[in-house]
Design an enzyme around this catalytic site. Sequence first.
Site, short mmCIF file in Angstrom:
data_model
loop_
_atom_site.label_atom_id
_atom_site.label_comp_id
_atom_site.label_asym_id
_atom_site.label_seq_id
_atom_site.Cartn_x
_atom_site.Cartn_y
_atom_site.Cartn_z
N SER A 219 0.85 -1.19 0.00
CA SER A 219 0.00 0.00 0.00
C SER A 219 0.88 1.24 0.00
O SER A 219 1.91 1.29 0.68
CB SER A 219 -0.94 -0.01 1.21
OG SER A 219 -0.22 -0.22 2.41
N MET A 220 0.45 2.24 -0.78
CA MET A 220 1.28 3.43 -1.00
C MET A 220 0.52 4.72 -0.76
O MET A 220 0.87 5.77 -1.32
CB MET A 220 1.86 3.40 -2.42
CG MET A 220 2.67 2.16 -2.75
SD MET A 220 3.33 2.15 -4.44
CE MET A 220 1.82 1.98 -5.41
N GLY A 221 -0.54 4.68 0.04
CA GLY A 221 -1.28 5.89 0.36
C GLY A 221 -1.89 6.54 -0.87
O GLY A 221 -2.57 5.88 -1.67
N GLY A 224 -1.61 4.92 -4.36
CA GLY A 224 -2.30 3.69 -4.72
C GLY A 224 -1.70 2.45 -4.08
O GLY A 224 -1.21 2.49 -2.96
N GLY A 250 -5.91 0.35 5.92
CA GLY A 250 -5.09 -0.84 5.69
C GLY A 250 -5.78 -2.11 6.17
O GLY A 250 -5.69 -3.16 5.53
N ASP A 251 -6.50 -2.02 7.29
CA ASP A 251 -7.23 -3.17 7.81
C ASP A 251 -8.36 -3.56 6.87
O ASP A 251 -8.64 -4.76 6.68
CB ASP A 251 -7.79 -2.85 9.19
CG ASP A 251 -6.72 -2.38 10.15
OD1 ASP A 251 -5.56 -2.85 10.03
OD2 ASP A 251 -7.02 -1.53 11.01
#
Length: 307
Positions: A219-221, A224, A250-251
């Site tokens: 994950s890259m905020g 994307g 994220g969860d």
Amino acid sequence: MITTVTFNPAVDKTAQVETLVTGGLNRLQNVRQDAGGKGINVSKTLKAIGVPSRATGFLAGNAGQFIRERLTDLGIAHDFVEIRGNTRTNLKVLDAAMTLTELNEAGPACSADDIRRLEETLAAAEGILVLSGNVGPGVPEDIYRRLTETAQRRGLQVILDADGGLFREGIQAGPDVIKPNRFELSQYFGMPEETLDTDKMISLARQLMEAGTRLVVISMGEDGSLFVTADRALVLPALKIPFQSAVGAGDAMVAGLACSLEQGLDLEQTAVLAVALSAGACMTEGTQPADAVTVEDLKVQVTWEEA
């Protein structure tokens, strides 16, 4: 069945301020309390899209009882081990610019006997085991590796979402899916985050598969996410949404991964569901998941390209 494990749950108290004043008085607005902790957030997201799960881990004291009651109210099956002390309360404050400040307690200490009792509880797990989040005082860094090895011997599939020593130890057992973010990936490999372009992250992700992991999701905020298997890689841009808070995003993505494993979805379907759930979490206050209708609307907006 999907079982989520939360070693260090929390009562998540979220609030807003116009401007956070360090060293001064801050009057909180829109204060809410939720049952929190990464595994619990995964179970809450699964419940919102109609997928059953069982939540377990450690709870203690009055705060732990609040979490039990909240999960019961939500209709989420749970089987937590009671330990001494009191489950932590975490304060998350958002200012008008949506900058998040977190004040997290350490949580109660766990004994070797507490860990043994949890392992006995997990002996009933079947299907998919989700290991996510930090652990409280007294829990060894190799706990996720040990639980992964035990689960795999029993034929379970394992998803790992952790960082630091827990991640370093856990990946040695080759969990089926891991979900580091870009910063955690840079930490693990000792590289500046800004040097990790797409090709480099794909290369590093495949190094993480050497112990048997089949899917690495990075994950890259705002940039994307990246879904990498041994022979494919999908790049998915972040969706343009009315943003509320990244807490729990994220969860929610991990919930999508667990659901995809259980339903046998292909890589594209997995990526679409995970990204839609994560974006939906960003549209709600606190650690509330998005509802199923919102998730379906978001799924049609998800795009990807092969890297």
